[in-house]
Design a protein around this motif. Structure first.
Motif: not given
Ligand code: HEM
Length: 543
Positions: A119-123, A104-113, A393-394
């Motif tokens: 690898l963990v962030v991109v899709g 989900p976008k909100d989780i990616n927003n946090i892991t991007l930071k 995991l989400f």
């Protein structure tokens, strides 16, 4: 208008927009046909509870008993979330659907930071490209030679603990109390540096790099007990277009500042490493991590290579994901063997007998010998099952879909469901903890630590990267470093059990707490932060 007023205005505007959007969207993605626990709050659902410091399982154990392996929980703004621990359902999402259930976008927003565009962030396609490039660095052939490095790091740790025991052992005590979470991450960081980067971090010796361990230890302090406004702001990311959601992010939180400090420090170290290790090299077909990054950086075809920012992000990701995770699981392994002295002795005898059979008295154990130690591997596997350091995991459906179930559930009208229909955008909370504790799969004693459950080698299901567990996740986004982690745990466990006897200090009870990476905290003393104090004594004839 002053800047402060403008910020307040933007926040209010964003919040109002978010509420509106959310109410509309939440209504569309209804899972009301499923059973589930009543929502404690219209605006926050169960999310506030999941974000306050709690023992993992304290919230959801009763839910699994009452509603089974697929049910509805409440998210922020009245969103329905599908909580899933059903083996076939998880298989469908993680293995069969490949990229159709993105993060989900909100989780990616946090892991991007936290990590940048690694690898963990991109899709999707970007992830596929990065993963294809990096996979060879984590193959069995590439990983096995690291056993020697792991053994050397474990021996350095053993020497440090021996010095501690000799210096601090009180009369009448078998050994001294060692807080394993202060030591194991440093050892694991050294092991990672020497194996993947051919670089000496010197974390065990306390040189400058141990600053990374200090930053990581406190990294999630501000992620616990998140205030309601921040939770709502975070959740708004799920529903609003990213450009609008970013307006809500103008004011940096303490968590943002901590993450930025970590990312800057880790990427700074990565930058030095990349410069010193990759210049002019990496074209010789070697498959070690740095050669792969180097080739990816210098390749002239963008879709086959990596940008400098991506390469640095891979390093920041691997520095974090490759040491704290293994160190945290190792802490739980030593906790469980300390809690189960009989299993600890079986383990020691197994190592001793392998040494006798192979005639290898003092040299590091060989990989094939470690792989052949049935009890050692059962202890590792059972700890991974019992203490998954990532309990949740989400994912989010990116198409309308039907999720099949192994274990039928009863819906709100009393009918039996063998599948759950979901619409595009449906958020799924995959409970790794719930799957790993499922009594139908693991037996009636699934809520006990018992390595002997694996004695008959019965395979309950085929899921995940290792041992039918979801602890390393599974499918195209499963943990790339699972072989690395297993080998490191085998070596460190064998080395330390040969040298020490572990027991639980009087009055100490440790619990795995969420949020965090398997954070151990002392029962009733959570304010003291993560700790794993174990009594460590020298083993007669050890070292
Ligand atoms: C006991 C140790 C470990 C555990 C339990 C663990 C667990 C996990 C889990 C659950 C994920 C999936 C996260 C998600 O989908 O959001 C993951 C991904 C990942 N792990 Fe591990 N991990 C461990 C060790 C390692 C090691 C040693 C490395 C590297 C040396 C590593 C590198 C990664 C990377 C790069 C990813 C992202 C993979 C991708 O998205 O393609 N992990 N890990």
């Amino acid at each position: 208008m002053s800047l402060v007023l403008l910020l307040v205005y933007l926040h209010l505007l964003g919040l109002a927009g978010a509420i509106l959007a959310l109410v509309i969207r939440a209504k569309r993605k209804s899972l009301k046909f499923l059973q589930g626990p009543p929502s404690p709050s219209l605006l926050l659902g169960h999310e506030s509870e999941f974000n306050s410091v709690r023992k993992v399982g304290s919230l959801e154990d009763n839910w699994f008993n009452e509603y089974g392996t697929a049910f509805r929980t409440a998210g922020c703004y009245g969103e329905d979330i599908l909580m899933l621990s059903d083996p076939r359902g998880l298989q469908h999402i993680f293995h069969k659907s490949a990229y159709r259930y993105p993060k989900p976008k909100d989780i990616n927003n946090i892991t991007l930071k936290l990590f940048g565009p690694g690898l963990v962030v991109v899709g999707g396609e970007t992830h596929h490209r990065q993963r294809k490039l990096l996979n060879p660095a984590f193959s069995a052939a590439q990983t096995k030679p690291f056993a020697e490095v792991f053994a050397s790091c474990a021996t350095s740790l053993a020497r440090k603990w021996q010095d501690e025991i000799v210096a601090k052992k009180a009369p009448g005590q078998p050994g001294t109390i060692i807080d394993t979470v202060r030591w194991l991450p440093n050892m694991a960081l050294d092991a990672l540096g020497e194996s993947l980067f051919e670089y000496e971090f010197g974390a065990l010796e306390g040189t400058r790099i141990s600053v990374l361990c200090d930053i990581i230890r406190d990294l999630f302090i501000d992620s616990r007990n998140v205030n309601e406004f921040r939770l709502l702001r975070q959740a708004a990311y799920r529903f609003l277009p990213t450009s609008i959601a970013r307006l809500l992010d103008i004011k940096k939180t303490k968590q943002d500042k901590r993450f930025a400090h970590w990312l800057k420090t880790s990427r700074g170290i990565a930058d030095e490493l990349v410069k010193s290790k990759t210049e002019g090299s990496g074209t010789d077909g070697r498959n070690d991590f740095m050669s792969i990054l180097s080739r990816a950086l210098y390749v002239n075809v963008p879709e086959k290579g990596m940008s400098p920012s991506e390469a640095l992000s891979q390093m920041a990701t691997v520095i974090f994901a490759g040491h704290e995770t293994t160190a945290s699981t190792l802490s739980w392994i030593f906790y469980e063997v300390a809690m189960h002295p009989k299993e600890q002795e079986i383990l020691f005898k197994e190592i001793k007998s392998v040494r006798e059979q192979t005639g290898n008295a003092n040299e590091p154990l060989l990989v094939k010998d470690l792989e052949g130690m049935a009890h050692l591997n059962r202890v590792i596997r059972e700890t991974l099952r019992f203490h998954p350091i990532v309990p949740d995991l989400f994912r989010e459906a990116d198409v309308d879909d039907v999720i099949p179930l192994d274990n039928p559930v009863v819906d709100a009208s009393g009918s039996v469901l063998t599948q759950v229909p979901v619409v595009k955008g449906q958020r799924v909370h995959a409970s790794i903890y719930g799957y790993n504790r499922n009594k139908e799969l693991w037996g009636e004693d699934a809520d006990q630590w018992n390595p002997n459950r694996f004695t008959n080698n019965k395979k309950p299901t085929t899921l995940g990267m290792f041992g039918n567990l979801m602890t390393f996740s599974g499918g195209v986004r499963g943990c790339i470093g699972w072989r690395f982690a297993i080998l490191e745990m085998q070596v460190v466990l064998a080395t330390l059990i040969e040298s020490f006897v572990f027991s639980i200090p009087e009055g100490v009870e440790v619990e795995q707490v969420r949020p965090g990476l398997g954070s151990p905290m002392r029962k009733g003393r959570w304010a003291e932060g993560t700790q794993m104090p174990l009594m460590v004594a020298l083993r007669a004839g050890g070292l």
